[in-house]
Design an enzyme around this catalytic site. Structure first.
Site, PDB file in Angstrom:
ATOM      1  N   ASP A   9     -12.972 -21.456  60.265  1.00 42.14           N
ATOM      2  CA  ASP A   9     -12.487 -20.105  60.567  1.00 42.14           C
ATOM      3  C   ASP A   9     -13.713 -19.227  60.819  1.00 42.14           C
ATOM      4  O   ASP A   9     -14.851 -19.727  60.939  1.00 42.14           O
ATOM      5  CB  ASP A   9     -11.568 -19.577  59.456  1.00 42.14           C
ATOM      6  CG  ASP A   9     -12.308 -19.246  58.162  1.00 42.14           C
ATOM      7  OD1 ASP A   9     -13.534 -19.511  58.072  1.00 42.14           O
ATOM      8  OD2 ASP A   9     -11.659 -18.713  57.232  1.00 42.14           O
ATOM      9  N   HIS A  10     -13.501 -17.918  60.903  1.00 39.70           N
ATOM     10  CA  HIS A  10     -14.603 -16.999  61.212  1.00 39.70           C
ATOM     11  C   HIS A  10     -15.716 -17.083  60.163  1.00 39.70           C
ATOM     12  O   HIS A  10     -16.892 -16.952  60.493  1.00 39.70           O
ATOM     13  CB  HIS A  10     -14.082 -15.560  61.313  1.00 39.70           C
ATOM     14  CG  HIS A  10     -13.272 -15.140  60.131  1.00 39.70           C
ATOM     15  ND1 HIS A  10     -11.983 -15.614  59.908  1.00 39.70           N
ATOM     16  CD2 HIS A  10     -13.556 -14.326  59.082  1.00 39.70           C
ATOM     17  CE1 HIS A  10     -11.516 -15.095  58.788  1.00 39.70           C
ATOM     18  NE2 HIS A  10     -12.452 -14.318  58.254  1.00 39.70           N
ATOM     19  N   CYS A  66     -14.603 -23.050  55.788  1.00 36.61           N
ATOM     20  CA  CYS A  66     -14.152 -21.652  55.712  1.00 36.61           C
ATOM     21  C   CYS A  66     -15.125 -20.933  54.787  1.00 36.61           C
ATOM     22  O   CYS A  66     -16.255 -21.401  54.596  1.00 36.61           O
ATOM     23  CB  CYS A  66     -12.696 -21.550  55.262  1.00 36.61           C
ATOM     24  SG  CYS A  66     -12.323 -22.232  53.636  1.00 36.61           S
ATOM     25  N   THR A  68     -15.076 -20.398  51.462  1.00 37.16           N
ATOM     26  CA  THR A  68     -15.322 -21.178  50.245  1.00 37.16           C
ATOM     27  C   THR A  68     -15.080 -22.677  50.407  1.00 37.16           C
ATOM     28  O   THR A  68     -15.512 -23.464  49.563  1.00 37.16           O
ATOM     29  CB  THR A  68     -14.367 -20.709  49.130  1.00 37.16           C
ATOM     30  OG1 THR A  68     -13.022 -20.900  49.601  1.00 37.16           O
ATOM     31  CG2 THR A  68     -14.591 -19.240  48.779  1.00 37.16           C
ATOM     32  N   HIS A  99     -14.916 -43.008  45.657  1.00 37.85           N
ATOM     33  CA  HIS A  99     -13.786 -43.136  44.733  1.00 37.85           C
ATOM     34  C   HIS A  99     -12.465 -42.652  45.322  1.00 37.85           C
ATOM     35  O   HIS A  99     -11.423 -43.245  45.037  1.00 37.85           O
ATOM     36  CB  HIS A  99     -14.056 -42.342  43.448  1.00 37.85           C
ATOM     37  CG  HIS A  99     -15.080 -42.995  42.555  1.00 37.85           C
ATOM     38  ND1 HIS A  99     -15.238 -42.650  41.231  1.00 37.85           N
ATOM     39  CD2 HIS A  99     -16.006 -43.962  42.810  1.00 37.85           C
ATOM     40  CE1 HIS A  99     -16.210 -43.381  40.694  1.00 37.85           C
ATOM     41  NE2 HIS A  99     -16.701 -44.177  41.639  1.00 37.85           N
ATOM     42  N   ASN A 100     -12.498 -41.570  46.081  1.00 37.20           N
ATOM     43  CA  ASN A 100     -11.253 -40.954  46.561  1.00 37.20           C
ATOM     44  C   ASN A 100     -10.905 -41.327  47.994  1.00 37.20           C
ATOM     45  O   ASN A 100      -9.851 -40.936  48.492  1.00 37.20           O
ATOM     46  CB  ASN A 100     -11.327 -39.424  46.444  1.00 37.20           C
ATOM     47  CG  ASN A 100     -11.788 -38.958  45.075  1.00 37.20           C
ATOM     48  OD1 ASN A 100     -12.813 -38.289  44.950  1.00 37.20           O
ATOM     49  ND2 ASN A 100     -11.065 -39.324  44.040  1.00 37.20           N
ATOM     50  N   HIS A 134     -10.149 -48.251  42.525  1.00 36.52           N
ATOM     51  CA  HIS A 134      -9.874 -46.993  43.227  1.00 36.52           C
ATOM     52  C   HIS A 134      -8.799 -47.170  44.297  1.00 36.52           C
ATOM     53  O   HIS A 134      -8.135 -46.205  44.670  1.00 36.52           O
ATOM     54  CB  HIS A 134     -11.163 -46.432  43.816  1.00 36.52           C
ATOM     55  CG  HIS A 134     -12.207 -46.218  42.775  1.00 36.52           C
ATOM     56  ND1 HIS A 134     -12.093 -45.253  41.797  1.00 36.52           N
ATOM     57  CD2 HIS A 134     -13.358 -46.881  42.515  1.00 36.52           C
ATOM     58  CE1 HIS A 134     -13.136 -45.311  40.986  1.00 36.52           C
ATOM     59  NE2 HIS A 134     -13.919 -46.307  41.399  1.00 36.52           N
ATOM     60  N   ARG A 137      -5.585 -46.333  42.705  1.00 38.96           N
ATOM     61  CA  ARG A 137      -5.446 -44.889  42.447  1.00 38.96           C
ATOM     62  C   ARG A 137      -5.147 -44.123  43.739  1.00 38.96           C
ATOM     63  O   ARG A 137      -4.311 -43.202  43.749  1.00 38.96           O
ATOM     64  CB  ARG A 137      -6.722 -44.373  41.779  1.00 38.96           C
ATOM     65  CG  ARG A 137      -6.875 -44.977  40.386  1.00 38.96           C
ATOM     66  CD  ARG A 137      -8.247 -44.828  39.796  1.00 38.96           C
ATOM     67  NE  ARG A 137      -8.332 -45.542  38.515  1.00 38.96           N
ATOM     68  CZ  ARG A 137      -9.457 -45.779  37.862  1.00 38.96           C
ATOM     69  NH1 ARG A 137     -10.611 -45.365  38.357  1.00 38.96           N
ATOM     70  NH2 ARG A 137      -9.440 -46.426  36.720  1.00 38.96           N
TER      71      ARG A 137
HETATM   72  C1  RB5 Z   1     -11.674 -15.519  54.845  1.00 41.49           C
HETATM   73  O1  RB5 Z   1     -11.963 -14.240  54.443  1.00 41.49           O
HETATM   74  C2  RB5 Z   1     -11.603 -16.446  53.642  1.00 41.49           C
HETATM   75  O2  RB5 Z   1     -10.493 -16.138  52.853  1.00 41.49           O
HETATM   76  C3  RB5 Z   1     -11.535 -17.882  54.100  1.00 41.49           C
HETATM   77  O3  RB5 Z   1     -12.620 -18.160  54.904  1.00 41.49           O
HETATM   78  C4  RB5 Z   1     -11.562 -18.942  53.011  1.00 41.49           C
HETATM   79  O4  RB5 Z   1     -12.629 -18.754  52.141  1.00 41.49           O
HETATM   80  C5  RB5 Z   1     -10.293 -19.214  52.314  1.00 41.49           C
HETATM   81  O5  RB5 Z   1     -10.198 -20.088  51.441  1.00 41.49           O
END
Ligand code: RB5
Length: 151
Positions: A9-10, A66, A68, A99-100, A134, A137
């Protein structure tokens, strides 16, 4: 040559640009599924593009970025056949593969610097699922996708 589907995303756009360049220089084929600017967009729209490409086998692995990495991982994991893993260090990236059997790596563009992000990506791409216990699992995770078998 392995094909990597990438999306952001941005908040992940700038890191996606640098990661894409790194992947191309490293010899990977890259399918860039957007976004293509810093204009505000909704991360699920990009998560689903990459997730479907990986689930259909159109790409070997995926990378989603994104702010986070959390929103991308939540959204991508709604697609059947996807195991999207958020990693903030190389140990998490290696375990996600070994593992995953994760097939999508999620990163936080507002969390990681470029150096850390590239190290994490390199480890993720070079690690392999080790199978053994694994496999059982991961099969249990896959069974959760079938409502009849998840009770
Ligand atoms: C965008 O502001 C933010 O919410 C997005 O990039 C992300 O971190 C969401 O999980």
């Amino acid at each position: 040559m392995r094909k990597i589907a990438i999306g952001a995303d941005h908040a992940g756009y700038q890191l996606k640009r640098e990661v894409t360049q790194y992947l191309l220089v490293s010899g990977y084929q890259v399918e860039d599924m957007g976004t293509h600017s810093e204009e505000s967009v909704d991360y699920p729209d990009y998560a689903v593009r990459v997730a479907r490409a990986v689930a259909k086998g159109e790409a070997d692995l995926g990378i989603l970025i994104c702010g986070t990495g959390i929103g991308m991982s939540i959204a991508a994991n709604k697609v059947r056949g996807v195991r999207a893993a958020l990693a903030t260090d190389c140990y998490m990236a290696r375990m996600a593969r070994e593992h995953n059997d994760a097939n999508i790596l999620c990163l936080g563009g507002r969390v990681l610097g470029i150096g850390s992000a590239l190290d994490i990506i390199q480890v993720f791409l070079e690690s392999r699922f080790i199978g053994e216990r694994h496999t059982r699992r991961v099969s249990k995770i896959q069974a959760l996708e079938n409502p009849d078998k998840s009770d």
